[in-house]
Design a protein around this motif. Structure first.
Motif, PDB file in Angstrom:
ATOM      1  N   ASP A 227       0.869  -1.176   0.000  1.00 32.86           N
ATOM      2  CA  ASP A 227       0.000   0.000   0.000  1.00 32.86           C
ATOM      3  C   ASP A 227       0.913   1.236   0.000  1.00 32.86           C
ATOM      4  O   ASP A 227       1.874   1.289   0.784  1.00 32.86           O
ATOM      5  CB  ASP A 227      -0.875  -0.055   1.267  1.00 32.86           C
ATOM      6  N   ASP A 261      -3.057   8.418 -10.875  1.00 34.49           N
ATOM      7  CA  ASP A 261      -4.179   8.455 -11.812  1.00 34.49           C
ATOM      8  C   ASP A 261      -3.760   9.398 -12.941  1.00 34.49           C
ATOM      9  O   ASP A 261      -3.603  10.600 -12.717  1.00 34.49           O
ATOM     10  CB  ASP A 261      -5.436   8.979 -11.101  1.00 34.49           C
ATOM     11  N   ALA A 268      -3.265   6.597  -5.575  1.00 36.27           N
ATOM     12  CA  ALA A 268      -4.112   5.635  -4.866  1.00 36.27           C
ATOM     13  C   ALA A 268      -3.263   4.752  -3.955  1.00 36.27           C
ATOM     14  O   ALA A 268      -2.039   4.866  -3.928  1.00 36.27           O
ATOM     15  CB  ALA A 268      -4.860   4.777  -5.878  1.00 36.27           C
ATOM     16  N   ASP A 269      -3.903   3.829  -3.213  1.00 33.30           N
ATOM     17  CA  ASP A 269      -3.135   2.917  -2.362  1.00 33.30           C
ATOM     18  C   ASP A 269      -2.303   1.942  -3.192  1.00 33.30           C
ATOM     19  O   ASP A 269      -1.219   1.549  -2.804  1.00 33.30           O
ATOM     20  CB  ASP A 269      -4.040   2.172  -1.352  1.00 33.30           C
ATOM     21  N   ARG A 270      -2.839   1.594  -4.370  1.00 34.47           N
ATOM     22  CA  ARG A 270      -2.066   0.806  -5.331  1.00 34.47           C
ATOM     23  C   ARG A 270      -2.683   0.971  -6.716  1.00 34.47           C
ATOM     24  O   ARG A 270      -3.792   1.476  -6.849  1.00 34.47           O
ATOM     25  CB  ARG A 270      -1.952  -0.660  -4.912  1.00 34.47           C
ATOM     26  N   ASP A 273      -6.597   1.540  -8.208  1.00 32.57           N
ATOM     27  CA  ASP A 273      -7.607   1.934  -7.210  1.00 32.57           C
ATOM     28  C   ASP A 273      -7.907   3.434  -7.300  1.00 32.57           C
ATOM     29  O   ASP A 273      -7.201   4.181  -7.955  1.00 32.57           O
ATOM     30  CB  ASP A 273      -7.140   1.562  -5.798  1.00 32.57           C
TER      31      ASP A 273
END
Ligand code: 3PZ
Ligand code: ZN
Length: 314
Positions: A227, A261, A268-270, A273
């Motif tokens: 994460d 993104d 994101a956490d990964r 996501d």
């Protein structure tokens, strides 16, 4: 190959969070607003773009969340809590506006949250929940305000030492298994207390670098998924121990960059996501610790831009 660091998109993403007042999401996140401003402002500052948020507006907002007892809520009218109080003080420190509040009043909210018998710290006046997150939050807050003398640092250190495990790591409470977030809060509190001599440095450094998985990301405990936010909890701990070179920096960088993104910006956490301001902040702070992307250096103990720390009273 990992994508490039999308600086301009991240700046636009954080800026956009401020303009969402007609969206449901904005109202649902009221309870996190004070923390969210700290995460967004710190990330912007590390990217050299703090001015994107209007300084006076930020200061007025923080002031509007303060209660008569000295503590801050997440939003005007919300109950005061230690974690929002820490974010409020961090925000004012970054904006060089600590004089907007009375340091003694804030310290009178924070210091009595400590139980003088056990050294433990509660999150708010009515709560009975105690853990090392609150010890760290209280110590950082009082340290920034130059009021650490109102706190029993030796007792707090004793409590943190009770959270130490046979694997060299720390849990959030005595007897709890080691967790990267627990390690960070304990190490950072010990660093503020100037008691890193209590740490089993080699054993803990091994536990920390074992958090890196073959794909490059870091997890918070054995057997868990990687994460982006653990990049911060693990890496800042290794930085405090002077062992940043114990992990594969290039692979971790790629894991974080993959979680961006590429349309709306943010991290994101990964990979794949939904992005949020929390993972955007900790991803950027981790890249800063790794020395990549021309980011401002971040302080691993306070999670604040290093250039702000020069104003520190203590
Ligand atoms: C997240 N909180 O309890 S929370 C947080 N988590 O307020 C903020 N990595 O559902 C955001 N997970 C997103 N924006 C997540 C802060 C948590 C951490 C959850 C999380 C992070 C994986 C599941 C606890 C400092 C402060 C608070 C925490 C840790 C460190 C959530 C779930 C929980 C929370 C908020 C939203 C999206 C953002
Ligand atoms: Zn996370």
């Amino acid at each position: 190959m990992a994508p490039e660091f999308m600086r301009e998109k991240h700046i636009a993403y954080i800026q956009s969070l401020d303009n969402k007042q007609d969206e449901l999401e904005y109202w649902l996140s009221e309870h996190l607003r004070m923390n969210g401003i700290y995460w967004g402002l710190t990330a912007l500052d590390l990217m050299g773009a703090r001015d994107v948020l209007a300084r006076e507006k930020v200061i007025e907002y923080v002031k509007s969340c303060q209660h008569a007892n000295g503590g801050f809520g997440a939003h005007p009218g919300h109950d005061p809590h230690l974690l929002y109080t820490l974010s409020a003080i961090q925000i004012l420190f970054i904006e060089d506006a600590l004089d907007a509040v009375d340091a003694d009043t804030v310290a009178k909210f924070v210091a009595p949250l400590q139980d003088r018998e056990t050294g433990t710290v509660r999150g708010d006046v009515t709560g009975d929940e105690v853990d090392t997150r609150f010890v760290y939050a209280a110590m950082q807050c009082l340290s920034i305000l130059g009021k650490l003398d109102q706190f029993d640092v030796a007792k707090a250190v004793e409590y943190i030492d009770q959270c130490k495990n046979y694997d060299g790591g720390y849990g959030f409470v005595p007897g709890a298994e080691s967790h990267a977030g627990g390690v960070f809060t304990c190490l950072a509190a010990l660093a503020i207390a100037n008691r890193l001599d209590l740490v089993d440095k080699d054993l803990l450094s091994w536990w920390l670098c074992e958090r890196q998985l073959p794909a490059g990301g870091l997890n918070g405990r054995p057997e868990k998924l990687p994460d982006v936010c653990y990049s911060w909890w693990v890496l800042s701990s290794l930085a405090i121990l002077g062992r940043l070179d114990w992990i594969d920096r290039q692979k971790l960088r790629e894991f974080i960059l993959d979680a961006q993104d590429d349309e709306q910006g943010g991290i994101a956490d990964r990979k794949g996501d939904m992005v949020d301001v929390f993972h955007t902040h900790f991803g950027i702070a981790a890249l800063s610790l790794l020395g990549f992307e021309n980011l401002e250096p971040v302080n691993p103990v306070y999670c604040l831009p290093e250039h702000i720390m020069g104003r520190h009273k203590m």
